[in-house]
Scaffold this active site. Sequence first.
Site, PDB file in Angstrom:
ATOM      1  N   ARG A  72       0.850  -1.189   0.000  1.00 48.29           N
ATOM      2  CA  ARG A  72       0.000   0.000   0.000  1.00 48.29           C
ATOM      3  C   ARG A  72       0.888   1.241   0.000  1.00 48.29           C
ATOM      4  O   ARG A  72       1.898   1.316   0.690  1.00 48.29           O
ATOM      5  CB  ARG A  72      -0.999  -0.031   1.136  1.00 48.29           C
ATOM      6  CG  ARG A  72      -0.479   0.312   2.473  1.00 48.29           C
ATOM      7  CD  ARG A  72      -1.585   0.382   3.490  1.00 48.29           C
ATOM      8  NE  ARG A  72      -0.972   0.475   4.805  1.00 48.29           N
ATOM      9  CZ  ARG A  72      -1.629   0.585   5.917  1.00 48.29           C
ATOM     10  NH1 ARG A  72      -2.935   0.571   5.900  1.00 48.29           N
ATOM     11  NH2 ARG A  72      -1.008   0.673   7.062  1.00 48.29           N
TER      12      ARG A  72
ATOM     13  N   THR B 109      -1.388   7.480  -0.332  1.00 49.01           N
ATOM     14  CA  THR B 109      -2.763   7.382  -0.857  1.00 49.01           C
ATOM     15  C   THR B 109      -3.527   6.225  -0.227  1.00 49.01           C
ATOM     16  O   THR B 109      -4.748   6.148  -0.366  1.00 49.01           O
ATOM     17  CB  THR B 109      -2.727   7.145  -2.377  1.00 49.01           C
ATOM     18  OG1 THR B 109      -2.092   5.872  -2.611  1.00 49.01           O
ATOM     19  CG2 THR B 109      -1.944   8.227  -3.100  1.00 49.01           C
TER      20      THR B 109
ATOM     21  N   ASP C 161       2.667  -3.802  12.880  1.00 48.04           N
ATOM     22  CA  ASP C 161       3.000  -4.106  11.489  1.00 48.04           C
ATOM     23  C   ASP C 161       3.364  -5.582  11.392  1.00 48.04           C
ATOM     24  O   ASP C 161       4.401  -6.016  11.903  1.00 48.04           O
ATOM     25  CB  ASP C 161       4.167  -3.227  11.029  1.00 48.04           C
ATOM     26  CG  ASP C 161       4.430  -3.396   9.543  1.00 48.04           C
ATOM     27  OD1 ASP C 161       4.641  -4.550   9.105  1.00 48.04           O
ATOM     28  OD2 ASP C 161       4.406  -2.400   8.817  1.00 48.04           O
TER      29      ASP C 161
ATOM     30  N   ASP D 238       6.821  -6.439   9.835  1.00 51.03           N
ATOM     31  CA  ASP D 238       7.939  -6.122  10.729  1.00 51.03           C
ATOM     32  C   ASP D 238       8.022  -7.122  11.881  1.00 51.03           C
ATOM     33  O   ASP D 238       9.107  -7.540  12.277  1.00 51.03           O
ATOM     34  CB  ASP D 238       7.778  -4.713  11.307  1.00 51.03           C
ATOM     35  CG  ASP D 238       8.049  -3.634  10.268  1.00 51.03           C
ATOM     36  OD1 ASP D 238       8.416  -3.983   9.137  1.00 51.03           O
ATOM     37  OD2 ASP D 238       7.878  -2.444  10.594  1.00 51.03           O
TER      38      ASP D 238
HETATM   39  N1  URA Z   1      -0.814  -3.777   8.054  1.00 49.73           N
HETATM   40  C1  URA Z   1      -0.236  -4.201   9.199  1.00 49.73           C
HETATM   41  O1  URA Z   1       0.781  -4.893   9.173  1.00 49.73           O
HETATM   42  N2  URA Z   1      -0.812  -3.858  10.365  1.00 49.73           N
HETATM   43  C2  URA Z   1      -1.932  -3.116  10.440  1.00 49.73           C
HETATM   44  O2  URA Z   1      -2.424  -2.846  11.540  1.00 49.73           O
HETATM   45  C3  URA Z   1      -2.515  -2.680   9.237  1.00 49.73           C
HETATM   46  C4  URA Z   1      -1.944  -3.018   8.050  1.00 49.73           C
END
Ligand code: URA
Length: 211
Positions: free
Chosen positions: A103, A107, A202, A205
């Site tokens: 993403r 945007t 995330d 991560d």
């Molecule tokens: N992507 C992620 O890794 N965590 C989120 O909370 C939203 C999108």
Amino acid sequence: MRLHVADHPLVAHKLSVLRDKDTPSPVFRQLVEELVTLLAYEATREVRTVEIEVQTPVAVTTGTHLAEPRPLVVPILRAGLGMLEGMTRLLPTAEVGFLGLQRDEETLQAITYANRLPDDLSGRQCFVLDPMLATGGTLIASIDYLFERGARDVTCICLLAAPEGLALVEKHVGDRADVNVVVAAVDERLDEKAYIVPGLGDAGDRLYGLV
Ligand code: URA
């Protein structure tokens, strides 16, 4: 779209450990695999099968085999990769294709940066792996991509979903019964950066140890 929220104490337990910010990457990865295997059990409930004849040591009986063409598992790079092992453990004969969707943080739109999928997906049952259904943009792009190439149905397996993302996917696909979403839980909301709240941070991560 049909939504299935897993309602199982083991799913809830593993998810709670995943949410904990102090859970280290190796444990996080292991738990994601275990959780996906549990979700995959639900997600494959309508996988196509054929009857076969089986000779047991005692008698001939009718058994079940997965039908051709084989199901296609599509992890969305990068975080979906962490779900692959858990899925193929349950569905070892599935084929695997890769879709790189990211993403744009400005945007919040999904952009395709990699694709390793057969051009013709006619008759294929596809299982998309993406841990976080946040805005829904990535999932919508993946679903469209697979149907444009002839997929028969698409089941998305996610660990967590935000209500906003689910609503967008539902608005996009309408009430078609060939799109399924299987999640471990639906959380409260998205924050201003489109992270799921309370979520788990995330996912990429946390899987791969980058902060
Ligand atoms: N992507 C992620 O890794 N965590 C989120 O909370 C939203 C999108």
